[in-house]
Design an enzyme around this catalytic site. Structure first.
Site, PDB file in Angstrom:
ATOM      1  N   GLU A   1      -1.711  -1.017  -4.779  1.00 24.04           N
ATOM      2  CA  GLU A   1      -3.027  -0.409  -4.834  1.00 24.04           C
ATOM      3  C   GLU A   1      -3.003   0.686  -5.887  1.00 24.04           C
ATOM      4  OE1 GLU A   1      -6.370   0.924  -1.733  1.00 24.04           O
ATOM      5  OE2 GLU A   1      -4.494   2.036  -1.528  1.00 24.04           O
TER       6      GLU A   1
ATOM      7  N   ASP B   1      -2.722   0.980   6.861  1.00 26.39           N
ATOM      8  CA  ASP B   1      -1.841   0.694   5.721  1.00 26.39           C
ATOM      9  C   ASP B   1      -1.473  -0.783   5.677  1.00 26.39           C
ATOM     10  OD1 ASP B   1      -1.452   3.464   4.673  1.00 26.39           O
ATOM     11  OD2 ASP B   1      -0.673   3.752   6.691  1.00 26.39           O
TER      12      ASP B   1
ATOM     13  N   ASP C   1       0.879  -1.170   0.000  1.00 29.46           N
ATOM     14  CA  ASP C   1       0.000   0.000   0.000  1.00 29.46           C
ATOM     15  C   ASP C   1       0.916   1.219   0.000  1.00 29.46           C
ATOM     16  OD1 ASP C   1      -2.343   1.560   0.183  1.00 29.46           O
ATOM     17  OD2 ASP C   1      -2.172   1.646   2.362  1.00 29.46           O
TER      18      ASP C   1
END
Length: 181
Positions: free
Chosen positions: A85, A163, A27
């Site tokens: 992501e 996260d 992430d």
């Protein structure tokens, strides 16, 4: 049932299991970077490790420190798949540029360390929610609760922030796409 171990690969936590198929999910961020490694465990379960790296200081120093820590993680994990992501950034161009630079740093580090046969993909937050069986309107708390319900945490410690759970959800999404779960 999937199992997750929370840990920091840079502190000597090894990643057991086969090195044939390992997912490293990241992430992206420029202050905090979430990461997860997932692999097939015994009895067709998904094992995973999740954590985050948080750094401070001036922008380019943070990018350098994140890159150094991520390189340690990549060397420990030896991933065959990298999942990022795909960010949704409304109208804030500055955020879009920063996330683009973070994604570029991640790709550079991973490609520099890994074999050229690395599979790279990215998922939108909507695709991750769908893989977890959530509705489009689900928020980060819903995602965290769902992914933690889908994994059996071996350690008493849960991922330390959103996260880390976002990265765990990304890894689960790729594992679902690969039909591991």
């Amino acid at each position: 049932m999937p199992r997750a171990v929370v840990g920091d690969f840079t502190k000597g936590v090894s990643v057991p299991g086969s090195t044939d198929n390992r997912i490293l999910a990241v992430d992206p961020g420029t202050q905090t970077l979430g990461y997860s490694c997932a692999w097939r465990g015994a009895e067709s379960r998904l094992d995973a490790v999740a954590g985050s790296i948080t750094v401070g200081g001036p922008y380019f120093d943070r990018i350098r420190m994140l890159a150094a820590k991520l390189e340690d993680i990549v060397r420990a994990v030896k991933p065959t798949h990298l999942v990022l992501e795909m960010p949704f950034v409304g109208k804030n161009a500055r955020s879009a540029i920063s996330l683009g630079e973070a994604r570029g740093m991640i790709l550079t580090v991973v490609y520099r360390v890994c074999d050229h046969n690395l599979v790279v993909c990215d998922y939108t937050p909507m695709q991750v929610r769908h893989a977890l069986g959530l509705k489009a309107a689900a928020n980060k708390t819903d995602v965290a609760l769902r992914v933690l319900a889908l994994v059996n945490l071996v350690a008493a410690q849960k991922p330390d922030n959103a996260d880390a759970t976002d990265a765990l959800a990304l890894a689960y999404c790729e594992a679902a796409a690969l039909r591991w779960v």
